[in-house]
Scaffold this motif. Structure first.
Motif, short mmCIF file in Angstrom:
data_model
loop_
_atom_site.label_atom_id
_atom_site.label_comp_id
_atom_site.label_asym_id
_atom_site.label_seq_id
_atom_site.Cartn_x
_atom_site.Cartn_y
_atom_site.Cartn_z
N MET A 65 68.81 -46.10 57.34
CA MET A 65 69.56 -45.94 56.09
C MET A 65 71.03 -46.27 56.34
SD MET A 65 70.19 -41.83 55.73
CE MET A 65 71.11 -40.90 56.97
N LYS A 66 71.71 -46.59 55.23
CA LYS A 66 73.15 -46.84 55.34
C LYS A 66 73.89 -45.51 55.25
CE LYS A 66 73.58 -51.55 53.62
NZ LYS A 66 72.16 -51.89 53.80
N ALA A 67 74.93 -45.36 56.06
CA ALA A 67 75.75 -44.14 56.03
C ALA A 67 77.18 -44.51 56.38
CB ALA A 67 75.22 -43.12 57.03
N ILE A 68 78.11 -43.73 55.83
CA ILE A 68 79.51 -43.87 56.24
C ILE A 68 79.73 -42.87 57.38
CG2 ILE A 68 81.92 -43.51 55.58
CD1 ILE A 68 80.90 -45.96 54.22
N CYS A 99 77.89 -38.27 45.56
CA CYS A 99 78.49 -37.34 46.52
C CYS A 99 80.00 -37.30 46.27
CB CYS A 99 78.19 -37.79 47.95
SG CYS A 99 78.77 -36.61 49.19
N GLY A 100 80.52 -36.12 45.95
CA GLY A 100 81.93 -35.97 45.64
C GLY A 100 82.80 -36.07 46.89
N VAL A 101 84.02 -36.55 46.71
CA VAL A 101 84.99 -36.61 47.81
C VAL A 101 85.93 -35.41 47.66
CG1 VAL A 101 86.84 -37.93 48.92
CG2 VAL A 101 84.89 -39.12 47.86
N CYS A 102 85.96 -34.57 48.71
CA CYS A 102 86.70 -33.30 48.68
C CYS A 102 87.83 -33.36 49.71
CB CYS A 102 85.72 -32.19 49.05
SG CYS A 102 86.37 -30.51 48.96
N ARG A 103 88.87 -32.57 49.48
CA ARG A 103 89.96 -32.52 50.47
C ARG A 103 89.45 -32.05 51.83
NH1 ARG A 103 94.85 -33.91 48.99
NH2 ARG A 103 95.01 -34.19 46.75
N GLY A 130 76.44 -36.03 52.87
CA GLY A 130 75.86 -36.88 51.83
C GLY A 130 76.50 -38.24 51.64
N ASN A 131 77.37 -38.65 52.57
CA ASN A 131 77.91 -40.02 52.48
C ASN A 131 76.92 -40.99 53.12
OD1 ASN A 131 80.19 -39.06 51.25
ND2 ASN A 131 81.56 -39.42 52.99
N ALA A 132 75.70 -40.97 52.56
CA ALA A 132 74.59 -41.73 53.13
C ALA A 132 73.53 -41.89 52.05
CB ALA A 132 74.01 -40.97 54.32
N GLU A 133 72.52 -42.69 52.35
CA GLU A 133 71.44 -42.87 51.35
C GLU A 133 70.54 -41.63 51.27
OE1 GLU A 133 70.11 -47.31 50.93
OE2 GLU A 133 70.44 -46.89 53.06
N TYR A 134 70.42 -40.90 52.40
CA TYR A 134 69.58 -39.70 52.42
C TYR A 134 70.30 -38.59 53.17
CZ TYR A 134 65.76 -42.75 50.98
OH TYR A 134 64.98 -43.64 50.29
N VAL A 135 69.94 -37.34 52.84
CA VAL A 135 70.50 -36.20 53.57
C VAL A 135 69.46 -35.09 53.62
CG1 VAL A 135 71.57 -35.16 51.50
CG2 VAL A 135 72.55 -34.69 53.76
N VAL A 155 78.72 -37.63 59.54
CA VAL A 155 78.68 -38.19 58.19
C VAL A 155 79.23 -37.11 57.26
CG1 VAL A 155 77.16 -39.04 56.36
CG2 VAL A 155 76.65 -39.58 58.75
N LEU A 156 80.29 -37.42 56.53
CA LEU A 156 80.94 -36.42 55.68
C LEU A 156 80.18 -36.23 54.35
CD1 LEU A 156 84.62 -37.67 56.19
CD2 LEU A 156 83.56 -35.67 57.26
N GLY A 157 80.65 -35.26 53.56
CA GLY A 157 80.14 -35.09 52.20
C GLY A 157 79.29 -33.86 52.02
N HIS A 158 79.82 -32.87 51.24
CA HIS A 158 79.05 -31.65 50.98
C HIS A 158 78.81 -31.42 49.50
CE1 HIS A 158 83.36 -30.60 51.04
NE2 HIS A 158 83.04 -29.89 49.98
N GLU A 159 79.20 -32.39 48.66
CA GLU A 159 79.04 -32.24 47.21
C GLU A 159 78.01 -33.27 46.78
OE1 GLU A 159 82.99 -32.63 45.58
OE2 GLU A 159 83.75 -30.98 46.81
#
Ligand SMILES: [Zn+2]
Ligand SMILES: [Zn+2]
Length: 342
Positions: A1-4, A37-41, A121-126, A60-64
């Motif tokens: 999968m693609k992920a940042i 997936c939201g971008v948070c501070r 969640g900065n990815a296609e799957y989490v 891989v960041l992202g919790h929203e």
């Protein structure tokens, strides 16, 4: 999968799109196909600092997160493939400690935060444990649903559970960022008289549209006089403060005898002097709200589905532009959330 992936801690250039293995759910884990997936501070703080301990690798960041259930571990309950879901901020909580058993699982000592100890969640799957997901009702978009577990749910916690705001009370809300703009709406939905304080004149109109009865624009940060005036000289019954020490003394001057101060953030981290006798004599209560429990997430989703509260997503960007999204947040170029879509 693609992920940042966070290839290097530091500035946003360290974020790189990579091909990584799609994880397989085990036990009570649910594999979620990420739609938003939201971008948070908080993502930016983790990206900048290598000092956090126990970070997932690759990071891989992202919790929203909002998406659909793609696969289930053998013991996962309450969900089926295809369900629309959104996350609390966590991948795992123990479920049996005092905090988990009292609606405060954000304080569980064993938790794994998405985008920190667990891949986000900065990815296609989490992967998320079933306990940390809620069903996303049909009328709520994935973009809106993704941010309910963080800015909306934390504001719900602050206003409803921690602040115990009742109809008819006068509520002061400070700081019109992601938390403040949702706290305004939730306090209004509770039937409160809502006073919003901001430094930025250009935000006044949109804050009124979100439901504030009175917007106090104070570029110099001195809002107490006008809050007292707006409350017949008594002061606010409750303050929901998303700024912290920088405005504490103005809040102290704004609050009524017997008032409640709810902290939902500390922006500058400055030490301040506090007159304990004043807290005692005026019978003030200071509490804090840091996160969203799953129950609070579900309650916030109900409020949103009813139309009383609207998650404010300012912009949607493709996941491949995660670095650009981080730069916009760092430059304070957005008030509502930026949401990334894989
Ligand atoms: Zn967040
Ligand atoms: Zn626990």
């Amino acid at each position: 999968m693609k992920a940042i992936v966070v290839a290097r801690h530091g500035d946003a250039d360290g974020l790189e799109m990579r091909e990584i293995e799609t994880p397989a759910p085990k036990g009570r884990q649910v594999l979620v196909k990420v739609h938003a997936c939201g971008v948070c501070r908080r993502d930016i703080l983790v990206r900048r600092s290598p000092a956090h301990r126990g970070l997932a690798s690759p990071l891989v960041l992202g919790h929203e997160i909002a998406g659909t259930v793609a696969a289930l571990g053998s013991e996962a309950r309450n969900f089926k493939v295809g369900d629309r879901v959104c996350s609390t901020q966590r991948e795992y909580v123990c479920g049996c400690c005092t905090m988990c058993r009292t609606d405060r699982e954000a304080l569980c000592a064993d938790l794994r935060f998405l985008g920190q100890e667990a891949m986000g969640g900065n990815a296609e799957y989490v992967l998320v444990m079933d306990d940390n997901l809620a069903k996303l009702p049909e009328p709520i978009s994935f973009e809106a649903g993704s941010i309910v577990g963080c800015p909306v749910g934390t504001s719900y916690n602050a206003v409803v559970d921690t602040g115990q705001v009742r109809a008819g009370e006068r509520v002061l809300i400070t700081g019109m960022g992601g938390l403040g703009i949702h706290a305004v709406q939730i306090a209004r939905a509770c039937g409160a008289y809502v006073i919003a304080a901001t430094r930025h004149p250009d935000k006044a109109k949109s804050i009124e549209e979100l439901g504030a009865h009175r917007v106090v624009v104070a570029p110099d940060g001195r809002f107490a006089g006008r809050v007292r005036e707006a409350t017949g000289g008594n002061g606010a019954d409750v303050s929901i403060d998303t700024v912290g020490s920088a405005v504490f003394h103005e809040i102290r001057r704004s609050i009524a005898v017997g008032g409640r101060i709810v902290l939902v953030g500390e922006v500058t981290g400055t030490l301040i002097e506090l007159d304990m006798a004043m807290i005692y004599r005026r019978s003030l209560t200071i509490r804090s709200a840091t996160s969203t429990s799953r129950r609070q997430l579900e309650a916030a989703l109900k409020l949103i589905a009813s139309g009383a509260v609207r998650p404010v997503v300012e912009r949607t960007m493709p996941l491949s532009e995660a670095a650009a999204a981080h730069r916009l947040v760092e430059a304070n170029a957005v008030t509502g959330r930026i949401v990334l879509t894989p």
